[in-house]
Design a protein around this motif. Sequence first.
Motif, PDB file in Angstrom:
ATOM      1  N   GLY A 121       0.782  -1.221   0.000  1.00 17.39           N
ATOM      2  CA  GLY A 121       0.000   0.000   0.000  1.00 17.39           C
ATOM      3  C   GLY A 121       0.819   1.279   0.000  1.00 17.39           C
ATOM      4  N   LEU A 122       2.143   1.154   0.018  1.00 17.17           N
ATOM      5  CA  LEU A 122       3.005   2.331   0.057  1.00 17.17           C
ATOM      6  C   LEU A 122       3.379   2.791  -1.350  1.00 17.17           C
ATOM      7  N   SER A 123       3.593   4.083  -1.488  1.00 21.72           N
ATOM      8  CA  SER A 123       4.089   4.617  -2.744  1.00 21.72           C
ATOM      9  C   SER A 123       5.599   4.361  -2.835  1.00 21.72           C
ATOM     10  N   LYS A 124       6.182   4.645  -4.011  1.00 16.78           N
ATOM     11  CA  LYS A 124       7.626   4.445  -4.174  1.00 16.78           C
ATOM     12  C   LYS A 124       8.412   5.317  -3.208  1.00 16.78           C
ATOM     13  N   LEU A 125       7.975   6.553  -3.023  1.00 14.78           N
ATOM     14  CA  LEU A 125       8.668   7.456  -2.102  1.00 14.78           C
ATOM     15  C   LEU A 125       8.561   6.948  -0.673  1.00 14.78           C
ATOM     16  N   GLN A 126       7.368   6.491  -0.285  1.00 11.63           N
ATOM     17  CA  GLN A 126       7.181   5.984   1.077  1.00 11.63           C
ATOM     18  C   GLN A 126       8.015   4.723   1.313  1.00 11.63           C
ATOM     19  N   ARG A 127       8.130   3.879   0.293  1.00 17.51           N
ATOM     20  CA  ARG A 127       8.969   2.690   0.429  1.00 17.51           C
ATOM     21  C   ARG A 127      10.437   3.086   0.601  1.00 17.51           C
ATOM     22  N   ALA A 128      10.879   4.064  -0.171  1.00 13.66           N
ATOM     23  CA  ALA A 128      12.262   4.528  -0.070  1.00 13.66           C
ATOM     24  C   ALA A 128      12.541   5.091   1.320  1.00 13.66           C
ATOM     25  N   ILE A 129      11.572   5.850   1.847  1.00 10.46           N
ATOM     26  CA  ILE A 129      11.733   6.419   3.189  1.00 10.46           C
ATOM     27  C   ILE A 129      11.785   5.309   4.241  1.00 10.46           C
ATOM     28  N   MET A 130      10.884   4.324   4.110  1.00  9.94           N
ATOM     29  CA  MET A 130      10.841   3.238   5.083  1.00  9.94           C
ATOM     30  C   MET A 130      12.154   2.453   5.083  1.00  9.94           C
ATOM     31  N   LEU A 131      12.664   2.131   3.897  1.00 10.05           N
ATOM     32  CA  LEU A 131      13.911   1.371   3.813  1.00 10.05           C
ATOM     33  C   LEU A 131      15.099   2.198   4.302  1.00 10.05           C
ATOM     34  N   SER A 132      15.087   3.499   4.026  1.00  8.84           N
ATOM     35  CA  SER A 132      16.180   4.363   4.483  1.00  8.84           C
ATOM     36  C   SER A 132      16.201   4.450   6.004  1.00  8.84           C
ATOM     37  N   VAL A 133      15.017   4.617   6.604  1.00 10.03           N
ATOM     38  CA  VAL A 133      14.928   4.661   8.064  1.00 10.03           C
ATOM     39  C   VAL A 133      15.393   3.336   8.664  1.00 10.03           C
ATOM     40  N   SER A 134      14.983   2.224   8.031  1.00  8.88           N
ATOM     41  CA  SER A 134      15.379   0.899   8.514  1.00  8.88           C
ATOM     42  C   SER A 134      16.905   0.741   8.487  1.00  8.88           C
ATOM     43  N   ASN A 135      17.511   1.131   7.372  1.00  6.00           N
ATOM     44  CA  ASN A 135      18.974   1.016   7.256  1.00  6.00           C
ATOM     45  C   ASN A 135      19.692   1.931   8.248  1.00  6.00           C
ATOM     46  N   PHE A 136      19.153   3.130   8.449  1.00  7.12           N
ATOM     47  CA  PHE A 136      19.761   4.061   9.405  1.00  7.12           C
ATOM     48  C   PHE A 136      19.691   3.497  10.822  1.00  7.12           C
ATOM     49  N   CYS A 137      18.550   2.901  11.170  1.00  7.36           N
ATOM     50  CA  CYS A 137      18.402   2.308  12.503  1.00  7.36           C
ATOM     51  C   CYS A 137      19.391   1.162  12.691  1.00  7.36           C
ATOM     52  N   PHE A 138      19.538   0.329  11.661  1.00  2.00           N
ATOM     53  CA  PHE A 138      20.483  -0.787  11.753  1.00  2.00           C
ATOM     54  C   PHE A 138      21.906  -0.276  11.942  1.00  2.00           C
ATOM     55  N   PHE A 139      22.273   0.729  11.159  1.00  2.94           N
ATOM     56  CA  PHE A 139      23.620   1.298  11.262  1.00  2.94           C
ATOM     57  C   PHE A 139      23.848   1.883  12.654  1.00  2.94           C
ATOM     58  N   SER A 140      22.848   2.593  13.167  1.00  2.00           N
ATOM     59  CA  SER A 140      22.976   3.204  14.488  1.00  2.00           C
ATOM     60  C   SER A 140      23.119   2.159  15.575  1.00  2.00           C
ATOM     61  N   LEU A 141      22.307   1.105  15.506  1.00  2.00           N
ATOM     62  CA  LEU A 141      22.382   0.053  16.515  1.00  2.00           C
ATOM     63  C   LEU A 141      23.720  -0.676  16.452  1.00  2.00           C
ATOM     64  N   THR A 142      24.264  -0.826  15.230  1.00  2.00           N
ATOM     65  CA  THR A 142      25.569  -1.472  15.087  1.00  2.00           C
ATOM     66  C   THR A 142      26.656  -0.642  15.760  1.00  2.00           C
ATOM     67  N   VAL A 143      26.651   0.667  15.514  1.00  2.00           N
ATOM     68  CA  VAL A 143      27.640   1.546  16.136  1.00  2.00           C
ATOM     69  C   VAL A 143      27.512   1.519  17.659  1.00  2.00           C
ATOM     70  N   ILE A 144      26.267   1.550  18.146  1.00  2.00           N
ATOM     71  CA  ILE A 144      26.041   1.544  19.588  1.00  2.00           C
ATOM     72  C   ILE A 144      26.546   0.241  20.201  1.00  2.00           C
ATOM     73  N   SER A 145      26.263  -0.887  19.534  1.00  2.00           N
ATOM     74  CA  SER A 145      26.675  -2.197  20.077  1.00  2.00           C
ATOM     75  C   SER A 145      28.190  -2.303  20.173  1.00  2.00           C
ATOM     76  N   PHE A 146      28.911  -1.768  19.159  1.00  2.00           N
ATOM     77  CA  PHE A 146      30.371  -1.781  19.221  1.00  2.00           C
ATOM     78  C   PHE A 146      30.883  -0.841  20.299  1.00  2.00           C
ATOM     79  N   SER A 147      30.189   0.297  20.462  1.00  2.00           N
ATOM     80  CA  SER A 147      30.638   1.281  21.473  1.00  2.00           C
ATOM     81  C   SER A 147      30.479   0.706  22.887  1.00  2.00           C
ATOM     82  N   LEU A 148      29.391  -0.054  23.107  1.00  2.00           N
ATOM     83  CA  LEU A 148      29.133  -0.615  24.422  1.00  2.00           C
ATOM     84  C   LEU A 148      29.891  -1.919  24.646  1.00  2.00           C
ATOM     85  N   ASN A 149      30.435  -2.496  23.519  1.00  2.00           N
ATOM     86  CA  ASN A 149      31.184  -3.757  23.604  1.00  2.00           C
ATOM     87  C   ASN A 149      30.332  -4.840  24.255  1.00  2.00           C
TER      88      ASN A 149
END
Length: 321
Positions: A293-321
């Motif tokens: 039900g999402l438009s192309k722009l909404q899909r791009a936003i959803m995937l971008s947010v998902s990738n950003f969250c993954f990247f952020s959690l990865t950095v945090i996990s390494f920082s906390l060891n």
Amino acid sequence: PARYSWFKARRSGLICTICLLYMAVLSKSLGDAALYASLPSVRTATGFAGVLTNLPAAGTAAYGVGKAIGIITASHMGGRITMMVGLVGGVMLLLFADGRYSVMLTTWIIFRFGTSQTWGGFTMIVANWVDGADVGKVMGMLAIAWELGTGGAEAIFGLMLGTHGVDHWREPFYVAGLFNVTALVGIFFFLHSSATSAGYRPPLLKHESEGQHHPLEHSSVQVALEYFCASGRFWLILVSNCCILAAMYTLFFMNVYAVKALGATDQQGAFLLTYVSIGTIVAIVIATAIYDGLSKLQRAIMLSVSNFCFFSLTVISFSLN
């Protein structure tokens, strides 16, 4: 013509087909889970250092080669035979319990190479059974089975090893191999490669009533590959999938790290993988429900947010060891 939904005349045949595809997907998932959940136990019981490194690496390489070959072989063999090839590879897991490193390595390579054909086989079957408007939902359901099988099997195998000890490391491979035998028999006798071969009316494509056709319809593999190579969207998808798979295969080794470096039990290590699968299942359920039900722009936003969250959690996990 009016839209001929899979909820109507072909419902019983399609339900049977989806159940058989579920069995095939679960069979592959059980095989993957048998190794990754049992890696520390297999290493301890056999004493082979390569079990933790060379064996899964060789299997992944074979899986990549198999998928590259599968884009051609699936088109020629058809979905049903391609699925059976994958299940035959799964049956080979029964030989993994031999205990000799050379046999285990060969068996695992054959298993990964064979099951690499599974994806191409069931996507062809879904395309030949399901209306274009419903393909996303059905593929989402099958993706849930993929993760449900992996996560559930890892939990079961973890409990099995925790209860019986590392000397019972062969049992997960016996379970996975026998499940593949059952799925192979079911697909051989009951699966039809298309709705037409099962005696039903062929499914409509999403825009069939409007007289529109996909530009790659009836084209050769070479023409399709040239079309993809010239598409920026194709390369974005390719790079994204590479990143996702790199992340997933890194997570598959969390249990090895937990057992070897943190002193966790084999059972606790297997449950770590189960938690990863639980998160993936939740994400797939959400995506299956809202993605179409999402438009192309909404899909791009959803995937971008998902990738950003993954990247952020990865950095945090390494920082906390």
